[in-house]
Motif scaffolding. Structure first.
Motif, PDB file in Angstrom:
ATOM      1  N   LYS A 351       0.828  -1.191   0.000  1.00 35.38           N
ATOM      2  CA  LYS A 351       0.000   0.000   0.000  1.00 35.38           C
ATOM      3  C   LYS A 351       0.870   1.251   0.000  1.00 35.38           C
ATOM      4  O   LYS A 351       0.442   2.306  -0.421  1.00 35.38           O
ATOM      5  N   CYS A 352       2.094   1.129   0.523  1.00 36.33           N
ATOM      6  CA  CYS A 352       2.981   2.282   0.621  1.00 36.33           C
ATOM      7  C   CYS A 352       4.412   1.825   0.356  1.00 36.33           C
ATOM      8  O   CYS A 352       4.814   0.758   0.822  1.00 36.33           O
ATOM      9  N   ALA A 353       5.166   2.610  -0.410  1.00 40.37           N
ATOM     10  CA  ALA A 353       6.569   2.306  -0.711  1.00 40.37           C
ATOM     11  C   ALA A 353       7.428   3.472  -0.250  1.00 40.37           C
ATOM     12  O   ALA A 353       7.157   4.627  -0.577  1.00 40.37           O
ATOM     13  N   THR A 354       8.463   3.163   0.521  1.00 38.07           N
ATOM     14  CA  THR A 354       9.298   4.195   1.124  1.00 38.07           C
ATOM     15  C   THR A 354      10.765   3.870   0.910  1.00 38.07           C
ATOM     16  O   THR A 354      11.185   2.719   1.081  1.00 38.07           O
ATOM     17  N   VAL A 355      11.545   4.881   0.575  1.00 36.83           N
ATOM     18  CA  VAL A 355      13.004   4.776   0.556  1.00 36.83           C
ATOM     19  C   VAL A 355      13.546   5.824   1.522  1.00 36.83           C
ATOM     20  O   VAL A 355      13.195   7.002   1.428  1.00 36.83           O
ATOM     21  N   VAL A 356      14.372   5.381   2.462  1.00 37.34           N
ATOM     22  CA  VAL A 356      14.962   6.273   3.456  1.00 37.34           C
ATOM     23  C   VAL A 356      16.404   6.574   3.044  1.00 37.34           C
ATOM     24  O   VAL A 356      17.209   5.656   2.870  1.00 37.34           O
ATOM     25  N   LYS A 467       4.107   6.547  -3.009  1.00 38.17           N
ATOM     26  CA  LYS A 467       5.566   6.437  -2.949  1.00 38.17           C
ATOM     27  C   LYS A 467       6.140   7.677  -2.274  1.00 38.17           C
ATOM     28  O   LYS A 467       5.699   8.795  -2.545  1.00 38.17           O
ATOM     29  N   GLN A 468       7.127   7.454  -1.423  1.00 32.48           N
ATOM     30  CA  GLN A 468       7.745   8.594  -0.753  1.00 32.48           C
ATOM     31  C   GLN A 468       9.229   8.335  -0.521  1.00 32.48           C
ATOM     32  O   GLN A 468       9.681   7.187  -0.415  1.00 32.48           O
ATOM     33  N   ILE A 469       9.971   9.430  -0.462  1.00 30.23           N
ATOM     34  CA  ILE A 469      11.385   9.400  -0.079  1.00 30.23           C
ATOM     35  C   ILE A 469      11.520  10.188   1.215  1.00 30.23           C
ATOM     36  O   ILE A 469      11.054  11.327   1.316  1.00 30.23           O
ATOM     37  N   ILE A 470      12.118   9.562   2.208  1.00 33.20           N
ATOM     38  CA  ILE A 470      12.426  10.244   3.469  1.00 33.20           C
ATOM     39  C   ILE A 470      13.913  10.592   3.427  1.00 33.20           C
ATOM     40  O   ILE A 470      14.767   9.711   3.464  1.00 33.20           O
ATOM     41  N   LEU A 471      14.207  11.874   3.317  1.00 32.02           N
ATOM     42  CA  LEU A 471      15.581  12.359   3.180  1.00 32.02           C
ATOM     43  C   LEU A 471      16.016  13.002   4.491  1.00 32.02           C
ATOM     44  O   LEU A 471      15.448  14.000   4.910  1.00 32.02           O
ATOM     45  N   ILE A 472      17.018  12.402   5.145  1.00 30.65           N
ATOM     46  CA  ILE A 472      17.553  12.973   6.384  1.00 30.65           C
ATOM     47  C   ILE A 472      18.939  13.505   6.092  1.00 30.65           C
ATOM     48  O   ILE A 472      19.844  12.761   5.700  1.00 30.65           O
ATOM     49  N   THR A 473      19.107  14.812   6.262  1.00 35.37           N
ATOM     50  CA  THR A 473      20.394  15.444   6.001  1.00 35.37           C
ATOM     51  C   THR A 473      20.533  16.667   6.894  1.00 35.37           C
ATOM     52  O   THR A 473      19.583  17.055   7.584  1.00 35.37           O
ATOM     53  N   ASP A 474      21.730  17.281   6.845  1.00 40.24           N
ATOM     54  CA  ASP A 474      21.958  18.454   7.696  1.00 40.24           C
ATOM     55  C   ASP A 474      22.198  19.724   6.894  1.00 40.24           C
ATOM     56  O   ASP A 474      22.556  20.752   7.466  1.00 40.24           O
ATOM     57  N   ILE A 512       6.442  10.639  -6.741  1.00 39.00           N
ATOM     58  CA  ILE A 512       7.155  10.361  -5.489  1.00 39.00           C
ATOM     59  C   ILE A 512       7.202  11.630  -4.650  1.00 39.00           C
ATOM     60  O   ILE A 512       7.656  12.682  -5.116  1.00 39.00           O
ATOM     61  N   VAL A 513       6.731  11.536  -3.420  1.00 36.43           N
ATOM     62  CA  VAL A 513       6.758  12.664  -2.492  1.00 36.43           C
ATOM     63  C   VAL A 513       8.088  12.634  -1.728  1.00 36.43           C
ATOM     64  O   VAL A 513       8.505  11.591  -1.238  1.00 36.43           O
ATOM     65  N   ILE A 514       8.760  13.788  -1.628  1.00 35.38           N
ATOM     66  CA  ILE A 514      10.010  13.890  -0.878  1.00 35.38           C
ATOM     67  C   ILE A 514       9.744  14.608   0.433  1.00 35.38           C
ATOM     68  O   ILE A 514       9.327  15.773   0.439  1.00 35.38           O
ATOM     69  N   LEU A 535      13.620  22.734  -2.441  1.00 31.39           N
ATOM     70  CA  LEU A 535      13.416  21.333  -2.821  1.00 31.39           C
ATOM     71  C   LEU A 535      11.973  20.915  -2.559  1.00 31.39           C
ATOM     72  O   LEU A 535      11.347  20.225  -3.380  1.00 31.39           O
ATOM     73  N   ALA A 536      11.420  21.350  -1.430  1.00 31.34           N
ATOM     74  CA  ALA A 536      10.035  21.004  -1.092  1.00 31.34           C
ATOM     75  C   ALA A 536       9.051  21.647  -2.076  1.00 31.34           C
ATOM     76  O   ALA A 536       8.090  21.005  -2.528  1.00 31.34           O
ATOM     77  N   GLU A 537       9.290  22.906  -2.431  1.00 33.95           N
ATOM     78  CA  GLU A 537       8.391  23.598  -3.357  1.00 33.95           C
ATOM     79  C   GLU A 537       8.426  22.964  -4.741  1.00 33.95           C
ATOM     80  O   GLU A 537       7.401  22.774  -5.387  1.00 33.95           O
ATOM     81  N   ASN A 538       9.629  22.620  -5.221  1.00 31.54           N
ATOM     82  CA  ASN A 538       9.766  22.043  -6.564  1.00 31.54           C
ATOM     83  C   ASN A 538       9.153  20.652  -6.664  1.00 31.54           C
ATOM     84  O   ASN A 538       8.744  20.227  -7.742  1.00 31.54           O
ATOM     85  N   THR A 539       9.109  19.922  -5.554  1.00 30.77           N
ATOM     86  CA  THR A 539       8.646  18.526  -5.581  1.00 30.77           C
ATOM     87  C   THR A 539       7.307  18.352  -4.867  1.00 30.77           C
ATOM     88  O   THR A 539       6.845  17.213  -4.713  1.00 30.77           O
TER      89      THR A 539
END
Length: 568
Positions: A351-356, A467-474, A512-514, A535-539
Motif C-alpha cells: 500500500k505504501c513504498a518508502t526509501v529512506v 511512494k515517498q522518499i524520506i531524506l535525512i540530512t543536515d 514520489i513525495v520527498i 526542494l520542497a516547493e519544486n517537488t
C-alpha cells in the motif's frame, strides 16, 4: 523478645536480607539490549562487546547483589581514612619554596648562547615551559651542553607545577616536611585515591564493578578484601552474562564476546517504538497491535535462509525444525537457532513504498547526529516489519556516492572521515575511467542528487501510487553527477543545487513525495534552510526541522499519519 523473632534477627544479620530494600521477584530485569545497541550505534563495526564492556554499560539494581553495599562501604572508608592520615601528617609550604628555589638554582647553572639568553631568562622569570621549549627548538643541537641544562630546567619547572597543584588542591594540616620527590609521590597517591573513591561511588549506584581499577585498588586494600570484591565482580558478570543470553545477545564461545542477534534487534526496536508511542495520547497514534489483515506480502513456494529484516510470519516451520534436527539430532527439546530458520520468498502488493536516505557525510559526526539517523531507521524498520509487513521499505546510505543498504547493515554505518580541510574545494572525477575507483575519491561530501536518483530507480518498479522518499540530512548538497563526471564543490555551488533540484523534479513527475528532515549542524546556515524549502516547493514535498534526538519520533509519527490517509 520471642525465640521466633530472635531467629529472624540472625537470618537478617548473616544473609544481609532487608525486607524493605530487597527487590520484588516481579521486578523487570535490567535492560541489556539498549546499552549494547547504543554502543553499536556509536562505534559501528564494533558490534561485539566483551563481558567487561557490557558490565560497564549496564546499570543494575545494587540491592540485587548480595554483599555489594557493605563491601564497597568498607573499601570507601578504608581509602578515606588513608587520605585523612596523609593530610594530617604533612605540610606543603616548605616543599613549595624548595621547588621554587630548585628552578632558580637549575636556571643559574645553565649557560645559554648569547642569541638565546634573553628568551631563556624571560622563560625562567615567567615560569613558562612552552618558552623553554621554544629555546630548545631554536638551539637545534641535542649534543650542545646547554641542551642538557635546558632539559633539566624544564623538568625542574614541571616538578614545581605539580607541587603548586598539590598545595592548592589538598588541605594539608600536618607538620612533617616533604622533599620534592616525596611530594610528587604523595600527589600521585592522593589522586589515585580520589579516582578510586569516584569509581566506588559509581559502583555503589549502578553495581558496575567493572569501572573499578582493581590493580590500583590492590595497592591500598588487603588480599582478603580484594578477594571479596573479586567475588562480587564475578557475581555481577555472571548475572550480566545470563541476562544477556536471555535477551538475545549471543556469546561467542571462542572470544567470549557478545554480538547482536535478530532477537536483540527485535527487542531494541520494540523498546524504541514503546518510547516513541508513549509520547502520544491514547487513540491518536493510529497504531494497531492486533493481527494485520488485508493486502500485503504473498508467500511463494521458494524459501531462503532468514536474514535480519525478514518477517517471521513467513517462516517455513517444517524446514526450520528439520534444519535444527540436522544440526543437533540428540537435542531434547529441539533448540532453534537463527541459522536454522528458513522463510518463504514473498511477492509484495504494498500500500505504501518508502526509501529512506541516510546522510553519512563527514558533517553528520557533529553532536552524534549519525546515531539519531540510525536509531530512526531501526525504529521505522521495526514498525513496518511488525505492523505493516506488506509495505515496501529500502535504505540508502548517502555520502559522496549513494549505496543501497540492508536493514542489518544500518548499525555498522558511520560518518565518512573528512579528508580535505581546505576552505575552497573544486574537484571533479570521470568515474567511467578504468583507472579511477570509488576508493580514490574523497568520501565526506553530500551527494543528494545521486541518492534521489537511486531512490527513484528503486521506487519505479513498485506497483503502488503511494511512494515517498524520506531524506535525512543536515544541509546543502556538495557533490553531484553530470553524466559520468562527479563534481565535489565546497562551499556549495549553484550547479550542484540545480542538478539536485532537477532530480527532485523527476521524482515528483513519477509521483514520489520527498519528505526532508533537516537536522542541525555546526555549519548550518540560512542558505541550508532556503535550499530545503526550494526542494520542497519544486517537488510538492515537505520539510521538517528537528533537533535530531527526536528524529525517530518525527519520522515514525509522520509515517503512521500518512498510513491513516492511505487506509482511509
Amino acid at each position: 523478645m520471642s525465640r521466633k523473632s530472635a531467629l529472624g534477627g540472625v537470618v537478617h544479620t548473616y544473609q544481609k536480607y532487608d525486607p524493605v530494600q530487597f527487590p520484588s521477584p516481579s521486578t523487570p530485569p535490567p535492560d541489556l539490549v539498549s546499552p549494547a545497541f547504543e554502543h553499536a550505534l556509536m562505534y559501528g563495526n564494533y558490534r561485539q562487546l566483551t563481558e567487561e564492556e557490557l558490565a560497564r554499560a549496564v546499570k543494575l539494581d545494587p540491592s540485587q547483589i548480595s554483599g555489594l553495599g557493605p563491601s564497597i562501604d568498607f573499601l570507601t572508608a578504608l581509602l578515606e581514612d588513608r587520605k585523612r592520615k596523609i593530610l594530617e601528617k604533612y605540610e606543603t609550604h616548605t616543599v613549595v619554596k624548595k621547588a621554587h628555589k630548585a628552578v632558580e638554582k637549575t636556571a643559574r647553572s645553565a649557560n645559554p648562547p648569547k642569541q638565546l639568553r634573553k628568551l631563556f631568562l624571560q622563560a625562567v622569570q615567567q615560569e613558562q615551559i612552552y618558552l623553554l621549549e621554544r629555546v630548545y627548538y631554536q638551539l637545534g643541537d641535542d649534543t650542545d651542553p646547554f641542551a642538557g641544562e635546558l632539559v633539566r630546567t624544564i623538568e625542574s619547572l614541571g616538578d614545581k607545577y605539580q607541587i603548586d597543584e598539590l598545595d592548592s588542591k589538598y588541605d594539608f594540616i600536618g607538620s612533617e616536611r616533604l622533599s620534592i620527590p616525596r611530594a610528587l609521590e604523595i600527589k600521585q597517591e592522593l589522586e589515585a585515591i580520589d579516582k578510586l573513591l569516584e569509581q566506588l561511588a559509581e559502583a555503589a549506584k549502578t553495581a558496575q564493578i567493572g569501572v573499578i581499577d582493581m590493580e590500583q585498588l590492590s595497592e591500598f586494600a588487603s588480599t582478603e578484601d580484594m578477594s571479596s570484591l573479586e567475588e562480587l565482580r564475578n557475581q555481577v558478570e555472571n548475572m550480566v552474562r545470563e541476562l544477556a543470553e536471555r535477551q538475545g545477545l549471543d556469546r561467542d564461545s571462542a572470544s567470549g564476546a557478545f554480538r547482536l542477534t535478530p532477537q536483540a534487534y527485535k527487542i531494541f526496536q520494540g523498546r524504541l517504538l514503546e518510547r516513541i508511542f508513549s509520547s502520544l495520547q491514547p487513540g491518536r497514534s493510529g497504531r494497531h497491535t492486533g493481527r494485520i489483515v488485508g493486502e500485503g506480502s504473498v508467500e511463494l513456494p521458494q524459501t531462503k535462509q532468514y536474514e535480519f529484516g525478514d518477517s517471521l510470519a513467513n517462516m517455513d516451520t517444517t524446514q526450520t525444525v528439520i534444519n535444527a534436527l540436522l544440526r543437533d539430532p540428540t537435542a531434547s527439546p529441539v533448540r532453534i537457532k537463527t541459522n536454522d530458520i528458513e522463510v518463504h520468498r514473498t511477492r509484495n502488493s504494498p500500500k505504501c513504498a518508502t526509501v529512506v536516505i541516510m546522510d553519512m557525510s563527514g558533517s553528520m559526526r557533529h553532536d552524534g547526529q549519525y546515531m539519531n539517523v540510525k536509531r530512526m531507521a531501526l525504529a521505522l524498520q521495526g514498525l513496518i516489519s511488525s505492523e505493516y509487513p506488506g509495505d515496501f521499505l529500502r535504505f540508502i546510505e548517502m555520502y559522496t556516492f549513494a549505496k543501497m543498504r540492508t536493514a542489518g547493515e544500518i548499525v555498522e554505518l558511520m560518518p565518512k572521515p573528512v579528508t580535505i580541510h581546505d576552505p575552497w574545494v573544486r574537484l571533479r572525477a570521470d568515474m567511467s575511467r578504468d583507472d579511477i575507483s570509488e576508493q580514490q575519491i574523497h568520501p565526506h561530501f553530500t551527494n543528494i542528487q545521486h541518492a534521489l536518483r537511486l531512490a527513484r530507480q528503486n521506487l519505479a518498479t513498485v506497483d503502488t501510487p503511494n511512494k515517498q522518499i524520506i531524506l535525512i540530512t543536515d544541509g546543502l548538497p556538495t557533490a553531484h553527477f553530470e553524466d559520468s563526471t562527479l563534481y565535489m564543490l565546497y562551499p556549495p555551488d549553484i550547479s550542484t543545487e540545480q542538478a539536485t533540484l532537477r532530480e527532485g523534479t523527476l521524482c515528483q513527475r513519477d509521483g514520489i513525495v520527498i519528505n526532508m528532515f533537516l537536522v542541525p549542524s555546526w555549519s548550518q546556515s540560512e542558505e541550508d534552510i532556503r535550499f530545503a524549502y526550494r526542494l520542497a516547493e519544486n517537488t510538492r514535498g515537505r520539510v521538517f526541522f528537528t533537533a535530531g534526538n527526536d528524529l525517530d519520533r518525527f519520522v515514525v509519527w509522520d509515517y503512521i499519519d500518512r498510513k491513516r490517509e492511505i487506509l482511509g
